[in-house]
Design a protein around this motif. Structure first.
Motif, PDB file in Angstrom:
ATOM      1  N   GLU A  82       0.824  -1.212   0.000  1.00 23.59           N
ATOM      2  CA  GLU A  82       0.000   0.000   0.000  1.00 23.59           C
ATOM      3  C   GLU A  82       0.859   1.263   0.000  1.00 23.59           C
ATOM      4  O   GLU A  82       0.409   2.323  -0.459  1.00 23.59           O
ATOM      5  N   LEU A  97      -6.351   1.066  -4.313  1.00 27.42           N
ATOM      6  CA  LEU A  97      -5.788  -0.230  -3.926  1.00 27.42           C
ATOM      7  C   LEU A  97      -6.825  -0.979  -3.108  1.00 27.42           C
ATOM      8  O   LEU A  97      -7.493  -0.388  -2.253  1.00 27.42           O
ATOM      9  N   PHE A 213      -4.085  -3.120  -7.250  1.00 24.86           N
ATOM     10  CA  PHE A 213      -3.972  -1.666  -7.280  1.00 24.86           C
ATOM     11  C   PHE A 213      -3.782  -1.185  -8.713  1.00 24.86           C
ATOM     12  O   PHE A 213      -3.365  -1.938  -9.591  1.00 24.86           O
TER      13      PHE A 213
END
Length: 390
Positions: A82, A97, A213
């Motif tokens: 992330e 994401l 993502f």
């Protein structure tokens, strides 16, 4: 010496024997229909899965995992992913994401009540935004942190108790269906979506299945992949989402293609024998015509080409009839089991120019093999013997 028999003469002979012509062409059409349908099924599965992926989305799985259901990405790894640079942001500034949990659940099929596996996908709030082909068709999206789900179009129509407002029981709790979505005939149509963390808890999972993502720049994938590979904490594989779904389609599509081709070849033997019998009968009935053609100056090669062309025209008629019947299959939407996930996958038959070309070539091959020997026999007959027999 004349070298070519007029085409209208060849076509007229097929019309004169129209009953025999139709029956032989119908036999070829059945084989062509089988051959074309198998190719259309294979292409339909491939098109459904390939269209599921997005070129600028990256899908991350556990290293060596071949499918989402046997993958695992723990919370630490998901947090590292992330924080990667280059991830696109949404309108509100949130990172696009989604940490996702993918599991299988058995539900009864509509009409039969027989159980079949359905893919349950738990996702983050950005999950729907990562799938631009998905549109809400009825109701609303699920709320994060609640036992609410939305169902794909194929699930809503193909399974019992999957309509908006109904409740599903799985993972030790009741889940309210608050909406249904249309995924533009992709694999997502065969899924049920809900909150990832709640699904992890319900199915007693300690790790996410995948992380998806979107890249701000699709051309930066190799840099992102290198950054992931360089971090020893990330024992994962990163792939463009579209490539992942291409790989998912290969096994099932290849199996169907091989099985269908074998069956088509077996059936084609009967069609070739039928064409051969038809052409042998034509030669026997037209012995006098063959002698007359030879007496008028037509070469042996002209007679050979004439009868071979007649057989090829016969196969073209069968090929067109078979393709016309196969093309009607495009209106149907059926389902099968995806060997990669063991979940049900709904798809439609796809007829492409390539399939049309392959099918007609297959039909012409049957006509050539079935007509060559009779045509060769006709070309080798002696003029005197033909006229005497007439």
């Amino acid at each position: 010496m004349m070298t070519v028999v007029p085409l209208h003469y060849i076509a007229r002979n097929l019309w004169v024997r129209r009953v025999t012509t139709f029956l032989t062409a119908a036999g070829m059409a059945l084989v062509v229909y089988t051959f074309a349908t198998v190719l259309m099924m294979s292409e339909g599965i491939r098109a459904t899965l390939v269209a599921t992926g997005q070129p600028d989305n990256v899908l991350v799985l556990r290293k060596g995992a071949g499918a989402e259901i046997n993958s695992g990405v723990d919370r630490l790894q998901a947090g590292i992913l992330e924080s990667l640079p280059g991830i696109a942001t949404g309108r509100s500034g949130e990172r696009l994401l989604s940490k996702e949990t993918v599991v299988l659940n058995s539900l009864p099929k509509a009409g039969t009540g027989k159980p079949s596996n359905i893919t349950m996908r738990g996702m983050g709030t950005a999950g729907p935004s990562l799938r631009p082909q998905v549109r809400l068709a009825e109701g609303r999206w699920f709320r994060p942190g609640t036992a609410e789900v939305v169902v794909g179009r194929s699930v809503a129509t193909g399974f019992e108790g999957c309509q908006v407002g109904q409740t599903l029981r799985f993972g030790g709790r009741d889940w309210l269906i608050v909406g249904s979505f249309d995924a533009a005939r992709t694999a997502f149509d065969s899924e049920i979506w809900g909150d990832a963390d709640l699904m992890m808890q319900s199915f007693r999972r300690s790790a996410y299945s995948t992380v998806v993502f979107r890249l701000a720049d699709a051309s930066s994938f190799e840099r992102t992949q290198a950054a992931i590979a360089a971090d020893p904490r990330l024992q994962v594989d990163a792939k463009p989402e579209i490539r992942f779904y291409e790989e998912q389609s290969e096994g099932l599509a290849k199996f169907i293609r091989i099985l269908g081709t074998v069956l088509s070849v077996i059936f084609s033997i009967g069609a070739i024998v039928g064409a051969m019998i038809t052409m042998f009968a034509a030669v026997a009935q037209r012995t006098g015509e063959i002698g007359t053609l030879r007496a008028l100056g037509f070469r042996r090669s002209a007679v050979l080409i004439a009868f071979l062309t007649e057989s090829l025209l016969l196969s073209v008629v069968g090929g067109v009839l078979g393709l016309a019947a196969a093309s009607a299959m495009q209106v149907f939407r059926i389902s099968t089991t995806n060997f990669q996930t063991f979940a049900e996958l709904a798809f439609q038959f796809q007829l492409t120019p390539g399939i049309v070309a392959q099918t007609l070539a297959f039909s012409l091959f049957m006509g050539f093999v079935g007509g060559f020997i009779p045509a060769w026999r006709a070309s080798r007959m002696k003029i005197v013997d033909c006229l005497r027999a007439a």
